[in-house]
Design an enzyme around this catalytic site. Structure first.
Site, PDB file in Angstrom:
ATOM      1  N   ASP A 135      51.127  46.415  39.112  1.00  0.00           N
ATOM      2  CA  ASP A 135      51.239  48.318  38.500  1.00  0.00           C
ATOM      3  C   ASP A 135      51.318  48.958  39.920  1.00  0.00           C
ATOM      4  OD1 ASP A 135      51.531  47.047  36.066  1.00  0.00           O
ATOM      5  OD2 ASP A 135      49.641  48.736  35.324  1.00  0.00           O
TER       6      ASP A 135
ATOM      7  N   TYR B  50      41.449  43.067  27.526  1.00  0.00           N
ATOM      8  CA  TYR B  50      42.432  42.547  28.686  1.00  0.00           C
ATOM      9  C   TYR B  50      41.429  41.640  29.514  1.00  0.00           C
ATOM     10  CZ  TYR B  50      45.420  43.145  33.195  1.00  0.00           C
ATOM     11  OH  TYR B  50      45.687  42.330  34.075  1.00  0.00           O
TER      12      TYR B  50
ATOM     13  N   GLY C 272      48.906  56.625  28.632  1.00  0.00           N
ATOM     14  CA  GLY C 272      48.366  55.025  27.131  1.00  0.00           C
ATOM     15  C   GLY C 272      49.249  54.318  26.568  1.00  0.00           C
ATOM     16  N   SER C 273      50.765  54.375  27.382  1.00  0.00           N
ATOM     17  CA  SER C 273      51.474  53.606  26.521  1.00  0.00           C
ATOM     18  C   SER C 273      52.132  52.636  27.730  1.00  0.00           C
ATOM     19  CB  SER C 273      52.505  54.873  26.135  1.00  0.00           C
ATOM     20  OG  SER C 273      53.140  55.208  27.411  1.00  0.00           O
TER      21      SER C 273
HETATM   22  C1  GLA Z   1      48.129  45.687  33.022  1.00  0.00           C
HETATM   23  C2  GLA Z   1      48.419  45.513  34.241  1.00  0.00           C
HETATM   24  C3  GLA Z   1      48.445  44.564  34.819  1.00  0.00           C
HETATM   25  C4  GLA Z   1      49.223  43.301  34.182  1.00  0.00           C
HETATM   26  C5  GLA Z   1      49.846  43.898  33.131  1.00  0.00           C
HETATM   27  C6  GLA Z   1      49.673  42.992  31.821  1.00  0.00           C
HETATM   28  O1  GLA Z   1      49.358  46.788  32.848  1.00  0.00           O
HETATM   29  O2  GLA Z   1      47.214  46.598  34.935  1.00  0.00           O
HETATM   30  O3  GLA Z   1      47.791  44.469  35.952  1.00  0.00           O
HETATM   31  O4  GLA Z   1      48.316  42.619  34.214  1.00  0.00           O
HETATM   32  O5  GLA Z   1      48.664  44.746  32.121  1.00  0.00           O
HETATM   33  O6  GLA Z   1      51.175  42.192  32.361  1.00  0.00           O
END
Ligand code: GLA
Length: 385
Positions: free
Chosen positions: A171, A220, A121-122
């Site tokens: 990610d 988000y 969670g960071s």
């Molecule tokens: C999270 C999401 C990524 C990206 C970032 C913000 O990590 O998993 O896909 O959108 O936020 O850049």
């Protein structure tokens, strides 16, 4: 972190046979935040913090997964129709298995033991490291070929459709494709990547604010909806645009009257951030660390004022960094609402920088930051004992 020997011994003690070992890294993003789901540009690097998996195939179609950090074992039947998400860490595991199977990959059952050194969670992608380590392990155990881009997409799909977080590809992509000592400049539309070496005169430092706000995934998804709304409102005047990637800062300014203030500012962050990433990659390649750092600072301000995804603690961390000697630039990294900053710091000044940030952050917030220098690693791989 478990050593490789401990990982293997832990698996043997629990499951009574010899495992194969795998690893998948977390990530830090140097610049390009929330641009991935707008078909834009990003520049992440894979971290030395990773999820490690010890795994062995079973003769049946049962997945049995033990998480060392949570001291919890769960079972899942690959043949159960439409398994429901449980709203916990197991969704990342089963979600990936479900998406692999739906993509036509016939998996075998498996016993898997996982342990992770990615702080949870960071904003350093502990979930992607988990997903990718599981996906890679399951494909390897089933003897199936592994396409790293396809694996990243299926792991993203698991998070979008099974976990319910409408994340972009960043990610999972960097966890699959990271490169030693390099960041990757990625075009999230074509998924073309370019390796950008980290200048040896600089060190990438990550500082954890130690806060994470609960609303993160709801906010988000709201940001993502604002971007889609921006595209919808601009389409009548800009023609066949598919994403904010197709809109330049000038075009946005020209048509700003079509958008309400919040949508306009959300879009402004994305279209200016895309330009910053392209420029920052070129600056890093040209050895212009000062320019790269200035773009990182501008990225933070844009996330703070336009995209509104920072928080007081993270703003404080960035402000502390901006004032210290030897700092080229500093910004929040990751999804936001807490998490970490990433700073580009002169190599010779890094130790003093880390010590000074710790003291100043404690004074400002009462919190103890965890701070470390990164050395980018390669993406997911097998580990040999
Ligand atoms: C999270 C999401 C990524 C990206 C970032 C913000 O990590 O998993 O896909 O959108 O936020 O850049």
């Amino acid at each position: 972190m478990f050593t490789i020997e401990e990982l293997e011994a832990g698996f043997k003690a629990r499951f009574g046979r010899q495992p194969q070992l795998f690893r998948a890294p977390g990530r830090v993003n140097l610049i390009g935040e929330h641009t991935d789901y707008n078909d834009g540009f990003i520049m992440p690097a894979a971290l030395e913090y990773e999820t490690r998996a010890a795994a062995a195939a079973r003769a049946d179609r049962i997945l049995r997964v033990h998480s060392v950090s949570r001291n919890e074992t769960v079972e899942f039947d690959l043949d159960s129709p439409n398994p429901a998400p449980r709203k916990d860490w197991t969704d990342y595991v089963f979600g990936v298995a479900v998406m692999l199977e739906r993509a036509g990959k016939r998996l075998t059952g498996a016993d898997i033991l996982i342990v992770s050194s990615v702080p949870l969670g960071s904003g350093l992608s502990s979930s992607a490291a988990l997903e990718v380590s599981i996906g890679y392990s399951l494909l390897a155990l089933a003897g199936l070929p592994i396409d790293r881009v396809e694996l990243a997409k299926l792991c993203q799909k698991a998070e979008n459709e099974y976990v319910g977080m409408r994340c972009g590809i960043m990610d999972q992509f960097i966890s699959c494709n990271g490169e030693h000592d390099h960041a990757l400049m990625i075009d999230c539309r074509s998924l073309e990547k370019r390796s950008v070496p980290i200048d040896p005169r600089a060190v990438v430092v990550v500082a954890n604010s130690m806060v994470h706000h609960e609303l993160a995934s709801g906010e988000y998804n709201k940001r993502r909806a604002s971007c889609e709304e921006g595209v919808r409102l601009l389409r009548p005047v800009l023609g066949d645009i598919k994403a904010l990637r197709d809109v330049s800062p000038d075009q946005l300014e020209q048509h700003k009257a079509l958008l309400d203030d919040v949508t306009y500012r959300r879009c402004r962050h994305i279209v200016t951030e895309n330009d910053r990433v392209v420029e920052a990659a070129a600056a890093l390649e040209a050895g212009d660390l000062a320019r790269c750092g200035a773009l990182m600072n501008a990225s933070h301000v844009s996330m703070r004022d336009d995209y509104e995804i920072t928080c007081d603690e993270v703003d404080k961390l960035a402000e502390i960094a901006w004032k210290l000697p030897g700092v080229f630039g500093s910004r929040m990294t990751g999804g936001g609402f807490g998490g970490c900053t990433v700073s580009l710091v002169e190599a010779g000044a890094a130790e003093a920088f880390m010590a000074a940030v710790k003291v100043a952050y404690k004074e400002a917030t009462g919190l103890d930051t965890v701070i470390f220098a990164c050395s980018p690693r390669e993406g997911v791989s097998a580990l040999s004992a």
